[in-house]
Structure formats: structure tokens, C-alpha cells
Design a protein around this motif. Structure first.
Motif, mmCIF file in Angstrom:
data_model
loop_
_atom_site.group_PDB
_atom_site.id
_atom_site.type_symbol
_atom_site.label_atom_id
_atom_site.label_comp_id
_atom_site.label_asym_id
_atom_site.label_seq_id
_atom_site.Cartn_x
_atom_site.Cartn_y
_atom_site.Cartn_z
ATOM 1 N N VAL A 37 0.950 -1.245 -0.043
ATOM 2 C CA VAL A 37 -0.036 -0.070 0.096
ATOM 3 C C VAL A 37 0.813 1.186 0.084
ATOM 4 O O VAL A 37 0.835 2.014 -0.733
ATOM 5 C CB VAL A 37 -0.834 0.362 1.354
ATOM 6 N N PRO A 65 -3.905 -2.554 -8.230
ATOM 7 C CA PRO A 65 -4.464 -3.774 -7.425
ATOM 8 C C PRO A 65 -3.128 -4.065 -6.656
ATOM 9 O O PRO A 65 -3.449 -4.774 -5.547
ATOM 10 C CB PRO A 65 -4.413 -4.767 -8.815
ATOM 11 N N TRP A 68 -4.103 -2.289 -3.726
ATOM 12 C CA TRP A 68 -5.175 -3.020 -2.879
ATOM 13 C C TRP A 68 -4.879 -4.392 -2.305
ATOM 14 O O TRP A 68 -5.623 -4.428 -1.237
ATOM 15 C CB TRP A 68 -6.400 -2.986 -4.082
#
Lengths: 172, 161
Positions: A37, A65, A68
Motif C-alpha cells: 500500500v 491492484p 489494494w
């Protein structure tokens, strides 16, 4: 308070607390998620601020992604870490500030993408904005983003010390 | 020179004395260490994903422009890491998780050195989407594996105390 006491008394919470490797392994997972992140957000922020301009913002958008997945790993490992010490964490100021920083980080990331896509008006066939423009606003948001994620790391580190008053132990 | 002498020497360095002089220094060091982790891993993720061929619209040379960020993160972690070691050399030096972590850092460094000396110049000139040599992709995979291994080993230090 009854809910957090119940949460902490669950067998899973007790396992995290008492097993030899449960806690360190969850912290390892939490650090891997941090790399995903915060790592990706830092790269995006620095790119918006003018570093490595040859990297297309659209390419970073497609790599989100990774951020995520990092977030998902940290939500899951974070919940388990919370369960093990729920009753003490709910009153821990560092924990509260860290959670605030994470929520703020999410909002700031959303604002940054919104700013970069010009309010997401133009989207091509693949559901991605055709162009990204780096405005002055986007740069300001990128600086705030860097500060907020640094805050999440800072307060995250301080949680254990507030909990144990363990500064003298130099524990990791 | 015995290992115990080395530990004593590290313990008595100005850095060790400094680290133990105020209880907040170690805590601040850890905050810096995790900030360094985010900088190093963010840059490494982007570079290695590109060198693996998973980001075909990023020119490899553009991704490699993030190397200074990785180096900054590494230097922050090296400096704070040496300070943690000098804080209590025996506690770290005899810890198997720490020993594994140092081995993984060394291997990751050698892998990065090989890439820098043998491949960087050529790879940096490739256009986006170019097929990358198998050895470059393997090196990127090794890099990601080793650096994530460094994180796990580092977090396991407390489990072996």
C-alpha cells in the motif's frame, strides 16, 4: 466495551496472543502489506511530484491492484492483531491516530485519482480515463498523501509503546 | 578477534552509546526504519514488476529512474539498522532470524550489483513493451523474493529472543 472484551476472548484472539509465532507472523504480513500500500502510494505521489516522468500515470493506475492487495492483507492482519489486544487498543491514542491516518489516506488517494482524471469525465472503452493531467491541486494532494502515509507508519510504530510503556525495552 | 570482542566493540561505539542515551532514540529509529522500508519496497515493486514484464507500457528506463528512491530507503535502513545492532549487539548478532535477514540483504545486494554492472545500461535503453531477457526477469523475481524475505525475517527477530 463488552464487544471488545468478547472479541478478545475468542479462541482465535487467544491463539494470536499466546502462540509463539502467531504475533510475529501477523506483523510480518502487516509489513508486507505496508510495502504494497504505502510503497505504491509513495511511487504514485513522487511521480505526480515530477519524479520518473517517463512512467505513464495510466500504467500506475493499472498497477493499483498491488496497493489494494497490500491494503487487504493489512486489513485482515490488522483485524487479527486488534482482536488479540482489543480491550487495550480501543483506548490507545496512537492506535486511534493510526486508524484516522489510514482512513484519511484512503480519502486522499481517492481525491488524488479524482484530481488526476479531471473528475473522471473522460473514460475510454476499457473503463480507464484516456488522459491524466497533473494539476497544481494534484501536486498538493500528493504532498498531503506522503505526509498522511508517513503518519500511519509513525503512529503504527508508537502503538506498542503506548500499550506497554516499553520504550526502554527497545522492542521491535 | 572473537565474536564477543566484536560485539563489545560495536556496543561501545559512539552510535551504540548514542542509541542507549535516550529511550526515544530507538523508537524514532524504528519509525525511520519502516519509512525506509516503504521507500525501498515501493521503488523495488515498481522496478521489478516492470523488469518482470508485467507493466508493458512502462519503459524500463523510466522505472529505473526510481532507483534513487530505493537507495535512499536502503541507506536510511542501513544507518538505523547499524544503530539497532550497536544498541545491543549480542541480542541481534546471536539471533537466527537476524542472521537470516542479514544473509538475505547480502544476497539482494549482490543481485542488485550484478544487474547494475551487467544489465542496467542495456535495459535502460529498451522501449516500453520490449521483451526482456530471461536473466533480467529471473533477477527481478529473485529481487522481489529476497526483499520480501528480508521483511519477514526482520519481523521474526522478536520470535527468537
Amino acid at each position: 466495551m463488552d464487544f471488545v472484551a468478547w472479541l478478545q476472548a475468542l479462541p482465535l484472539s487467544e491463539w494470536v496472543q499466546t502462540s509463539d509465532y502467531g504475533f510475529p507472523l501477523l506483523l510480518a504480513a502487516h509489513s508486507i502489506g505496508l510495502a504494497g500500500v504505502v510503497g505504491m502510494m509513495v511511487v504514485l505521489d513522487l511521480r505526480v511530484l515530477g519524479l520518473a516522468e517517463g512512467i505513464p500515470i495510466a500504467a500506475l493506475s493499472r498497477l493499483m491492484p498491488v496497493a489494494w492487495w497490500g491494503f487487504a492483507i493489512n486489513a485482515l492482519s490488522g483485524i487479527l492483531l486488534f482482536m488479540a489486544n482489543a480491550t487495550r487498543l480501543v483506548t490507545n491514542w496512537a492506535f486511534i491516530l493510526k486508524m484516522s491516518a489510514v482512513v484519511l489516506g484512503g480519502i486522499v488517494s481517492w481525491l488524488l485519482w479524482r484530481s488526476l482524471t479531471g473528475h473522471a469525465a473522460a473514460a475510454n472503452g476499457r473503463g480507464e480515463p484516456a488522459t491524466f493531467t497533473i494539476t497544481r491541486n494534484a501536486r498538493i494532494i500528493a504532498v498531503i498523501s506522503l505526509l498522511v502515509w508517513f503518519g500511519a507508519i509513525l503512529f503504527g510504530r508508537v502503538i506498542a509503546y503506548v500499550m506497554d510503556h516499553a520504550i526502554l525495552h527497545g522492542g521491535g | 578477534m572473537h565474536l564477543a570482542d566484536l560485539f563489545t566493540a560495536a556496543h561501545d561505539t559512539w552510535l551504540g552509546v548514542f542509541a542507549r542515551s535516550n529511550p526515544y532514540i530507538y523508537t524514532i529509529g524504528l519509525i525511520v526504519h519502516f519509512t525506509g522500508l516503504a521507500l525501498l519496497m515501493g521503488a523495488i515493486l515498481l522496478i521489478d514488476i516492470t523488469l518482470l514484464g508485467f507493466a508493458r507500457t512502462i519503459p524500463p528506463g523510466a522505472a529505473l529512474k526510481l532507483l534513487p528512491v530505493a537507495i535512499l530507503g536502503f541507506v536510511l535502513n542501513l544507518l538505523t539498522g547499524v544503530m539497532f545492532f550497536c544498541f545491543d549487539p549480542e541480542r541481534f548478532g546471536l539471533n537466527p532470524a537476524f542472521q537470516v535477514k542479514m544473509l538475505l540483504v547480502l544476497l539482494a545486494g549482490l543481485n542488485a550489483l550484478w544487474f547494475t554492472l551487467a544489465e542496467h545500461r542495456e535495459v535502460a535503453h529498451l522501449p516500453a513493451g520490449a521483451t526482456l531477457a530471461l536473466k533480467v526477469r529471473i533477477s527481478a523475481a529473485i529481487s522481489l523474493t529476497l526483499w520480501f524475505g528480508v521483511i519477514v525475517a526482520g519481523r521474526m527477530i522478536v520470535a527468537f529472543q
